[in-house]
Design a protein around this motif. Structure first.
Motif, mmCIF file in Angstrom:
data_model
loop_
_atom_site.group_PDB
_atom_site.id
_atom_site.type_symbol
_atom_site.label_atom_id
_atom_site.label_comp_id
_atom_site.label_asym_id
_atom_site.label_seq_id
_atom_site.Cartn_x
_atom_site.Cartn_y
_atom_site.Cartn_z
ATOM 1 N N LYS A 667 0.606 -1.380 0.347
ATOM 2 C CA LYS A 667 -0.129 -0.152 0.222
ATOM 3 C C LYS A 667 1.187 1.635 -0.150
ATOM 4 O O LYS A 667 1.799 1.347 1.073
ATOM 5 C CB LYS A 667 -0.828 -0.039 1.341
ATOM 6 N N GLY A 668 0.809 2.010 -1.017
ATOM 7 C CA GLY A 668 1.851 3.321 -0.910
ATOM 8 C C GLY A 668 0.685 4.279 0.114
ATOM 9 O O GLY A 668 -0.314 4.633 -0.517
ATOM 10 N N VAL A 669 2.271 4.836 0.539
ATOM 11 C CA VAL A 669 1.211 6.420 1.564
ATOM 12 C C VAL A 669 2.529 7.113 0.896
ATOM 13 O O VAL A 669 3.349 6.772 0.649
ATOM 14 C CB VAL A 669 1.224 6.082 2.867
ATOM 15 N N GLU A 670 1.302 8.681 1.337
ATOM 16 C CA GLU A 670 2.524 9.696 1.866
ATOM 17 C C GLU A 670 3.602 9.976 1.960
ATOM 18 O O GLU A 670 3.705 9.413 3.398
ATOM 19 C CB GLU A 670 1.451 10.870 1.801
ATOM 20 N N GLY A 671 4.562 10.220 2.169
ATOM 21 C CA GLY A 671 5.691 10.910 2.766
ATOM 22 C C GLY A 671 7.182 9.979 2.731
ATOM 23 O O GLY A 671 6.276 9.356 1.283
ATOM 24 N N PHE A 672 7.830 10.320 3.364
ATOM 25 C CA PHE A 672 8.971 10.326 3.247
ATOM 26 C C PHE A 672 9.757 9.573 4.399
ATOM 27 O O PHE A 672 10.108 9.727 5.100
ATOM 28 C CB PHE A 672 9.866 11.452 3.006
ATOM 29 N N SER A 673 10.490 8.031 3.873
ATOM 30 C CA SER A 673 11.544 7.905 5.050
ATOM 31 C C SER A 673 13.100 7.317 4.617
ATOM 32 O O SER A 673 12.328 5.928 3.347
ATOM 33 C CB SER A 673 10.513 7.447 6.380
ATOM 34 N N SER A 676 13.139 3.923 6.737
ATOM 35 C CA SER A 676 12.924 2.336 6.589
ATOM 36 C C SER A 676 11.549 2.501 5.427
ATOM 37 O O SER A 676 9.876 3.061 6.064
ATOM 38 C CB SER A 676 11.826 1.622 8.066
ATOM 39 N N PRO A 677 11.492 3.030 4.671
ATOM 40 C CA PRO A 677 10.986 2.895 3.086
ATOM 41 C C PRO A 677 9.870 2.294 3.059
ATOM 42 O O PRO A 677 7.986 2.580 2.613
ATOM 43 C CB PRO A 677 11.637 3.618 2.257
ATOM 44 N N VAL A 678 10.129 1.004 3.831
ATOM 45 C CA VAL A 678 9.228 0.081 3.183
ATOM 46 C C VAL A 678 8.881 -0.917 5.473
ATOM 47 O O VAL A 678 9.527 -0.240 5.710
ATOM 48 C CB VAL A 678 9.395 -1.437 2.987
ATOM 49 N N THR A 679 7.846 -0.315 5.470
ATOM 50 C CA THR A 679 7.261 -1.274 6.908
ATOM 51 C C THR A 679 6.783 -2.179 6.782
ATOM 52 O O THR A 679 5.550 -2.496 5.697
ATOM 53 C CB THR A 679 6.784 0.044 7.800
ATOM 54 N N TRP A 700 2.015 -4.947 3.460
ATOM 55 C CA TRP A 700 3.676 -3.154 2.859
ATOM 56 C C TRP A 700 2.753 -2.543 2.693
ATOM 57 O O TRP A 700 2.606 -2.448 1.972
ATOM 58 C CB TRP A 700 4.519 -4.280 2.719
ATOM 59 N N THR A 701 3.444 -1.839 4.048
ATOM 60 C CA THR A 701 3.116 -0.085 3.868
ATOM 61 C C THR A 701 4.335 0.422 3.237
ATOM 62 O O THR A 701 5.738 0.484 3.151
ATOM 63 C CB THR A 701 3.048 0.475 5.423
ATOM 64 N N VAL A 702 4.268 1.438 2.076
ATOM 65 C CA VAL A 702 5.281 1.277 1.058
ATOM 66 C C VAL A 702 5.297 3.852 1.266
ATOM 67 O O VAL A 702 4.661 3.921 0.830
ATOM 68 C CB VAL A 702 5.700 1.579 -0.076
ATOM 69 N N ALA A 703 5.842 4.253 1.874
ATOM 70 C CA ALA A 703 6.776 5.582 1.742
ATOM 71 C C ALA A 703 7.024 5.878 0.359
ATOM 72 O O ALA A 703 8.021 5.867 -0.360
ATOM 73 C CB ALA A 703 7.383 5.987 2.806
ATOM 74 N N THR A 704 6.111 5.713 -0.540
ATOM 75 C CA THR A 704 6.639 5.753 -1.940
ATOM 76 C C THR A 704 7.367 7.695 -1.844
ATOM 77 O O THR A 704 8.005 7.194 -3.387
ATOM 78 C CB THR A 704 5.331 6.545 -2.814
ATOM 79 N N SER A 705 6.980 7.944 -1.497
ATOM 80 C CA SER A 705 7.869 9.911 -2.078
ATOM 81 C C SER A 705 9.437 8.881 -2.404
ATOM 82 O O SER A 705 10.058 9.655 -2.781
ATOM 83 C CB SER A 705 7.860 10.740 -0.934
ATOM 84 N N TYR A 784 6.750 0.213 -6.999
ATOM 85 C CA TYR A 784 6.354 -0.753 -6.397
ATOM 86 C C TYR A 784 7.327 -2.446 -5.969
ATOM 87 O O TYR A 784 7.801 -2.367 -5.941
ATOM 88 C CB TYR A 784 5.431 -1.791 -6.744
ATOM 89 N N ALA A 785 8.316 -1.887 -7.335
ATOM 90 C CA ALA A 785 9.195 -3.561 -7.877
ATOM 91 C C ALA A 785 10.974 -2.407 -6.865
ATOM 92 O O ALA A 785 11.377 -4.184 -6.430
ATOM 93 C CB ALA A 785 10.381 -2.953 -9.440
ATOM 94 N N ARG A 786 10.993 -1.219 -6.496
ATOM 95 C CA ARG A 786 12.149 -0.818 -6.007
ATOM 96 C C ARG A 786 11.682 -1.345 -4.769
ATOM 97 O O ARG A 786 12.175 -2.156 -3.822
ATOM 98 C CB ARG A 786 12.313 0.514 -6.014
ATOM 99 N N ALA A 787 10.556 -1.208 -4.155
ATOM 100 C CA ALA A 787 9.618 -1.520 -2.648
ATOM 101 C C ALA A 787 10.605 -3.184 -2.685
ATOM 102 O O ALA A 787 10.404 -4.304 -1.663
ATOM 103 C CB ALA A 787 8.287 -1.258 -2.763
#
Ligand SMILES: [Zn+2]
Length: 842
Positions: A667-673, A676-679, A700-705, A784-787
């Motif tokens: 699931k993509g969320v706004e935000g920058f990390s 831990s870009p993926v949690t 898995w949650t992905v900080a897409t930014s 997503y492939a990067r995540a």
């Protein structure tokens, strides 16, 4: 004393390294037991008495023990197994009977009494006094440990220490770092029997191996057979093992406060995680000490992750309590059986300290707290377990305490518009540390643009006074810092909020000098990534991300020719990103190499959409499909990440059906990390064939930014020309290779968004991705492939490890790493090497 920061600007390869710290010298300690003797006993001794088992050839140990002031006797017991022998230390009281029926006297020897005084009996660990002993004392302790549990590789290059006791392993690593060595830690599970702390064999044996380079000039052993194998420093390349490669640059001073009190700044400076200079956290830890001692109350201390919280507890909080009598008597001892003192909670009179991670909503909700310490807030995930911003969650715990509450946030800042600490600082009264000019007494705070030096000669760096424009030299700093004061430079939105900012320009003389800062700046020139690190960690300022989309036409010109659907030679594994649309599922397959270099290998459009079983069947078939590598081998997808934003339940149902080993719903969320870009994964309910399954799917949650900005940064990177590549020049890490069949539409989709700064209602600057055109699937699938590559642990594999990983993980592996392995090794920059080795062990 702190490592010199070398930011080398190699032509194309960026190299960051700092020297390992020089051996830390501390005064001789008055130790009741010689450190070598203690080390030997800790390694191979019976945990409850004065017997040490060793190899029968090592009788010379007795001589070493006697030299260390204890009496020792070598025995070959008739009941022994194999070639094991026994050494009895201080055999003042002998066993009265041969059959060993009366062992009681062994427990009464002076040696055992001393072990009891050190509180190591049945509790093997290295006492603090030994950890903080003088250099030779610590070296002797290491030799004791090495003579028992240590080995040296047959070629004499690496010393190794293996143990099943994590505490001993951690102590060994600390000792080695303090002695100026660079140990690497590997974790493993042995099928063989390993002896646990109680001396009994445990079968599910978990063990750790510490490995480092040492030379005969400073032997790691006393035992002659091991010592003889060590090489001379002349036959090695000592500079290699004396330097630490920087894999991530994070915690460096930005908001230390003045109340830090230590007898020597150098102690504080290095007594941190892995002896690497940092002291942001230390201010917060001192506050913890103050609360326990003077103003008890419930307190919550939050690190970016639970794992970091545990580490901080073990490496900072425990010593803090152990070393100060005032705290020791207020906190229940760690060994007491009740739950008053555990790794993540410390009870004390009138309060409790709860430590947790920003990734755990449960931890953040655990208790109301009057004091809240939020460490490295810019490294927090965007959301804690789907429940929202961790800072807001944590702060909510203090509301019941109204005006008596206190919240302390600390961080090295990151990206402009996304940095939490910058947002908070801008809402505060923005205190800066003003210092007087030695010439004209004008009070001013230090700014980087007033540091001047001749180009190419950073050693000429001087600071130009704002008042008289005269140069101020490094040696003036000491006096300036003494006479400085904090002054507010703004009016706080909330009058109760106080903010402090301090850059490395203020480093006391002998720490980071202006000349070194100038050198670091010169070295970082020309590289976005290095310049960002410089701004964040040295100046304590945010980095302005250039979020401009690369020009698609330019990308088109750079496309390369290789056989469609094949994997180029440097590609090591494949991931895919799948984007679910109303009438189709789009899938891009990417190959990944060392340093996150990547190639677009395939682009598929599965017609039908989520309502069509045939479309799902095509996606299932894709999981079994193979692509040919340049070497001729066949490769399957190591992981496919699929977006759950559209038709969520259909995606969950399909993922559950094919299994989560090869598929990761995201699931993509706004935000920058950045950390831990993926949690995740978190467990979510799934509906399969009309039946609702609780926690039936993973998400898995992905900080897409993070990955969008990274992708654009990678795309903008310069790369060597074809001629230079033919001559052996390598592409920089992260290079994205696009095939010549990628058409204009696909390239436009990849560059469909841009990062813009918007102002929020409260007036804060915020970064946001905006679509420049409607369709952007190529960018989404890339993210997503990067995540998926992140989930597989690619960010933790050092560049050089590629080929070995390839060999042992086996291609055609459909699963990549097992989830169990990853759980043991959550992403931790400092442990990167250890994680990498485990990846190999799978
Ligand atoms: Zn002046």
């Amino acid at each position: 004393m702190a490592g010199r920061a070398i930011i080398g600007a190699g032509a194309r390869r960026r190299r960051y390294a700092i020297d390992c710290c020089d051996p830390v010298d501390m005064p001789d300690q008055d130790l009741i037991l010689h450190p070598y003797v203690l080390g030997l006993w800790l390694g191979d001794g019976s945990s409850i008495m004065n017997h040490i088992s060793l190899h029968e050839e090592d009788a010379e140990i007795v001589g070493h023990l006697r030299a260390c002031g204890v009496e020792a006797e070598f025995r070959l017991p008739h009941w022994r197994k194999g070639r094991l022998a026994n050494v009895v230390i201080d055999p003042t009281f002998r066993m009265r009977r041969e059959d060993g029926a009366s062992l009681a006297d062994c427990f009464r020897s002076r040696f055992v009494t001393r072990l009891r005084q050190l509180d190591v009996l049945d509790n093997k660990h290295v006492p603090l006094a030994y950890m903080r002993a003088s250099r030779w004392q610590r070296l002797e302790l290491v030799r004791g440990l090495m003579d028992s549990d240590g080995t040296i590789t047959p070629d004499g290059k690496r010393c190794e220490f293996s143990n099943a006791d994590r505490g001993l392993v951690d102590a060994m690593v600390d000792l080695l770092r303090g002695l100026g060595y660079k140990p690497a830690i590997y974790h493993g599970r042995s099928r063989r029997k390993v002896f646990g702390r109680d001396g009994r064999a445990t079968t599910s044996a978990e063990y750790w191996r510490v490995s480092w380079t040492a030379y005969a000039e400073e032997p790691m052993f006393r035992l002659s057979r091991k010592r003889a194998r060590m090489r001379s420093i002349e036959s090695g390349r000592p500079w290699k093992s004396r330097r630490r490669r920087i894999v991530a640059i994070r915690p460096v001073p930005s908001v230390p406060v003045r109340c830090i009190e230590v007898d020597s700044p150098s102690h504080l400076f290095l007594c941190g995680k892995g002896w690497i200079p940092t002291h942001n956290t230390e201010a917060g830890n001192n506050w913890i000490g103050f609360v326990i001692h003077h103003a008890p109350g419930p307190m919550l201390a939050v690190q970016p992750t639970v794992e970091l919280a545990k580490r901080n507890s073990r490496q900072r909080i425990d010593p803090l309590i152990d070393e100060s009598p005032e705290l020791r008597e207020r906190v229940k001892p760690a060994r007491s059986r009740d739950a008053g003192n555990t790794m993540l909670s410390k009870e004390f009179a009138g309060g409790i300290l709860i430590m947790t991670g920003a990734n755990s909503a449960v931890g953040l909700r655990s208790t109301p707290a009057r004091y809240i310490f939020l460490d490295e807030v810019d490294a927090y995930p965007a959301s804690a377990d789907e429940e929202g911003d961790p800072v807001t969650l944590a702060e909510a715990r203090s509301l019941t305490f109204a005006h008596r509450r206190k919240v302390f946030l600390v961080s090295t800042p990151t990206i402009r518009g996304l940095s939490r600490i910058e947002r908070e600082f801008e809402a505060s009264d923005q205190r800066r540390y003003f210092v007087p000019c030695p010439h004209c007494d004008a009070m001013q705070w230090l700014k980087f643009d007033r540091l001047r030096w001749q180009t190419g000669r950073p050693e000429t760096a001087e600071y130009l006074c704002e008042g008289c424009e005269r140069p101020i030299a490094e040696h003036h700093k000491t006096r300036m810092l003494e006479r400085g004061e904090w002054r507010a430079t703004a009016t706080a939105t909330d009058p109760l909020t106080v903010g402090y900012h301090l850059s490395a320009l203020y480093s006391p003389v002998g720490w980071l000098s202006w000349a070194r800062i100038a050198r670091a700046h010169e070295a970082a020139r020309g590289s976005d990534e290095a310049m960002r690190a410089f701004r964040n960690t040295i100046l304590g300022e945010t980095w302005m991300e250039t979020g401009e989309a690369p020009d698609w036409q330019r990308l088109a010109d750079r496309r390369e020719a290789w056989t469609p659907g094949t994997v180029p030679e440097r590609g090591l594994f494949l991931t895919a990103g799948a984007d679910v649309q109303k009438d189709r599922i789009e899938v891009d397959v990417w190959a990944w190499g060392r340093g996150l270099e990547s190639w677009l290998v395939d682009h598929l459009v599965l017609e039908g959409g989520p309502g069509d079983p045939a479309c799902w069947q095509q996606l299932t078939d894709l999981l079994g499909r193979t692509w040919t590598h340049a070497s001729g081998q066949r490769m399957t997808l190591a992981r496919l990440a699929i977006d759950t934003g559209y038709e969520t339940s259909a995606v969950y149902a399909w993922s559950r059906q094919v299994g989560f080993a090869q598929v990761a719903p995201v699931k993509g969320v706004e935000g920058f990390s950045r950390t831990s870009p993926v949690t995740g994964p978190t467990y979510v309910d799934a509906t399969v064939a009309g039946k609702r399954l609780r926690r039936g799917a993973r998400l898995w949650t992905v900080a897409t930014s993070t990955f969008k900005a990274e992708t654009y940064r990678f795309l903008r990177q310069d790369r060597p020309t074809r001629e230079e590549q033919a001559a052996g020049a390598l592409c920089p890490p992260g290079t994205i290779h696009l095939p010549d069949w990628a058409d204009g539409e696909w390239l436009k989709q990849l560059t469909a968004e841009q990062l813009v700064t918007v102002r929020t209602k409260r007036g804060f600057a915020r970064l946001e991705w905006q679509k420049l055109r409607e369709r952007n699937e190529a960018l989404d699938t890339r993210v997503y492939a990067r995540a998926a590559a992140w989930i597989l642990g690619a960010d933790r594999w050092p560049e050089a490890r590629g080929p070995i990983w390839k060999r042992s993980s086996g291609w055609r592996s459909r699963t990549g790493l097992s989830p169990v392995q990853r759980r043991h090794h959550p992403p931790q920059p400092e442990r990167r090497r250890a994680g990498a080795r485990c990846a190999r062990a799978t």
